[in-house]
Design a protein around this motif. Structure first.
Motif, mmCIF file in Angstrom:
data_model
loop_
_atom_site.group_PDB
_atom_site.id
_atom_site.type_symbol
_atom_site.label_atom_id
_atom_site.label_comp_id
_atom_site.label_asym_id
_atom_site.label_seq_id
_atom_site.Cartn_x
_atom_site.Cartn_y
_atom_site.Cartn_z
ATOM 1 N N ARG A 45 -13.131 11.911 -11.204
ATOM 2 C CA ARG A 45 -12.722 12.890 -10.183
ATOM 3 C C ARG A 45 -12.483 14.278 -10.774
ATOM 4 N NH1 ARG A 45 -10.155 8.074 -8.381
ATOM 5 N NH2 ARG A 45 -8.156 8.574 -9.334
ATOM 6 N N GLU A 46 -12.330 14.373 -12.085
ATOM 7 C CA GLU A 46 -12.075 15.651 -12.755
ATOM 8 C C GLU A 46 -13.363 16.378 -13.159
ATOM 9 O OE1 GLU A 46 -8.921 16.798 -13.011
ATOM 10 O OE2 GLU A 46 -8.337 14.967 -11.947
ATOM 11 N N ARG A 62 -11.692 -3.829 -18.086
ATOM 12 C CA ARG A 62 -11.165 -3.461 -16.765
ATOM 13 C C ARG A 62 -10.378 -2.159 -16.844
ATOM 14 N NH1 ARG A 62 -10.235 -9.027 -16.498
ATOM 15 N NH2 ARG A 62 -8.078 -8.737 -17.120
ATOM 16 N N ASP A 63 -9.542 -2.031 -17.875
ATOM 17 C CA ASP A 63 -8.742 -0.817 -18.034
ATOM 18 C C ASP A 63 -9.627 0.413 -18.242
ATOM 19 O OD1 ASP A 63 -6.453 -2.352 -17.769
ATOM 20 O OD2 ASP A 63 -5.996 -2.355 -19.928
ATOM 21 N N VAL A 64 -10.656 0.269 -19.070
ATOM 22 C CA VAL A 64 -11.569 1.376 -19.348
ATOM 23 C C VAL A 64 -12.305 1.795 -18.077
ATOM 24 C CG1 VAL A 64 -13.736 1.961 -20.520
ATOM 25 C CG2 VAL A 64 -11.873 0.921 -21.802
ATOM 26 N N LEU A 65 -12.814 0.837 -17.333
ATOM 27 C CA LEU A 65 -13.568 1.165 -16.117
ATOM 28 C C LEU A 65 -12.666 1.807 -15.061
ATOM 29 C CD1 LEU A 65 -15.925 -1.935 -15.913
ATOM 30 C CD2 LEU A 65 -16.483 0.387 -16.692
ATOM 31 N N ALA A 66 -11.421 1.345 -14.964
ATOM 32 C CA ALA A 66 -10.482 1.961 -14.022
ATOM 33 C C ALA A 66 -10.168 3.391 -14.450
ATOM 34 C CB ALA A 66 -9.204 1.133 -13.942
ATOM 35 N N SER A 67 -9.959 3.594 -15.738
ATOM 36 C CA SER A 67 -9.671 4.926 -16.255
ATOM 37 C C SER A 67 -10.870 5.852 -16.053
ATOM 38 C CB SER A 67 -9.305 4.839 -17.737
ATOM 39 O OG SER A 67 -9.075 6.116 -18.271
ATOM 40 N N LYS A 68 -12.067 5.333 -16.274
ATOM 41 C CA LYS A 68 -13.275 6.133 -16.062
ATOM 42 C C LYS A 68 -13.362 6.571 -14.604
ATOM 43 C CE LYS A 68 -18.294 5.980 -15.996
ATOM 44 N NZ LYS A 68 -19.466 5.120 -16.022
ATOM 45 N N ILE A 127 -6.784 5.816 -23.685
ATOM 46 C CA ILE A 127 -8.045 6.048 -22.988
ATOM 47 C C ILE A 127 -7.960 7.287 -22.105
ATOM 48 C CG2 ILE A 127 -7.575 4.504 -21.032
ATOM 49 C CD1 ILE A 127 -10.957 5.049 -22.721
ATOM 50 N N ASP A 128 -6.802 7.559 -21.536
ATOM 51 C CA ASP A 128 -6.664 8.750 -20.703
ATOM 52 C C ASP A 128 -6.803 10.028 -21.530
ATOM 53 O OD1 ASP A 128 -6.351 7.158 -18.448
ATOM 54 O OD2 ASP A 128 -4.181 7.126 -18.631
ATOM 55 N N TYR A 129 -6.320 10.005 -22.769
ATOM 56 C CA TYR A 129 -6.511 11.147 -23.671
ATOM 57 C C TYR A 129 -7.996 11.317 -24.013
ATOM 58 C CZ TYR A 129 -1.543 11.799 -24.730
ATOM 59 O OH TYR A 129 -0.215 12.075 -24.654
ATOM 60 N N PHE A 130 -8.676 10.220 -24.171
ATOM 61 C CA PHE A 130 -10.094 10.239 -24.552
ATOM 62 C C PHE A 130 -10.906 11.142 -23.628
ATOM 63 C CE2 PHE A 130 -14.372 8.492 -23.911
ATOM 64 C CZ PHE A 130 -14.859 8.490 -25.199
ATOM 65 N N TRP A 131 -10.718 10.996 -22.318
ATOM 66 C CA TRP A 131 -11.503 11.774 -21.356
ATOM 67 C C TRP A 131 -11.209 13.267 -21.446
ATOM 68 C CZ3 TRP A 131 -15.030 8.560 -20.192
ATOM 69 C CH2 TRP A 131 -14.755 7.222 -19.920
ATOM 70 N N LYS A 132 -10.034 13.625 -21.950
ATOM 71 C CA LYS A 132 -9.611 15.020 -21.986
ATOM 72 C C LYS A 132 -9.993 15.755 -23.269
ATOM 73 C CE LYS A 132 -5.690 13.903 -19.081
ATOM 74 N NZ LYS A 132 -4.241 13.743 -19.022
ATOM 75 N N THR A 133 -10.468 15.033 -24.276
ATOM 76 C CA THR A 133 -10.716 15.669 -25.573
ATOM 77 C C THR A 133 -12.161 16.067 -25.815
ATOM 78 O OG1 THR A 133 -10.967 13.514 -26.639
ATOM 79 C CG2 THR A 133 -8.766 14.516 -26.675
#
Length: 101
Positions: free
Chosen positions: A49-50, A38-44, A2-8
């Motif tokens: 912030r970016e 929960r993991d997705v919402l925390a990652s979002k 999921i962290d990669y998802f936001w960067k692509t």
């Protein structure tokens, strides 16, 4: 993952993901269960912030899931000379520091 998802891609664009735009191409995450949600919402929250604009990615529970057509399975690996693969997919892999096919 999921962290990669936001960067692509640009998750602040509600109209799709470059180079494809329109409702069928909007950024979407479909968590399977409460823990993933929960993991997705925390990652979002961390990813927000970016960005200067709000993240517009649709986040909703996974419903019925359909596998992509066979020709879409492992598309990058099967189509290394395709213009989309060479110009878009490989660029995303490089951006993440991952090996390009």
């Amino acid at each position: 993952l999921i962290d990669y998802f936001w960067k692509t891609h640009d998750p602040t664009n509600p109209d799709g993901v470059a180079p494809d735009f329109g409702q069928p191409y909007r950024s979407t995450i479909l968590p399977a269960g409460e823990e993933q949600m929960r993991d997705v919402l925390a990652s979002k929250g961390a990813a927000q912030r970016e960005f200067d604009k709000p993240i517009e990615t649709v986040i909703k529970p996974l419903g019925k899931f359909y596998d992509a057509e066979e020709y879409h399975q492992d598309y990058v690996k099967k189509n290394p000379s395709n213009p989309y693969v060479r110009g878009v997919a490989n660029a995303k892999l490089k951006k993440l520091g991952l090996q390009v096919q």
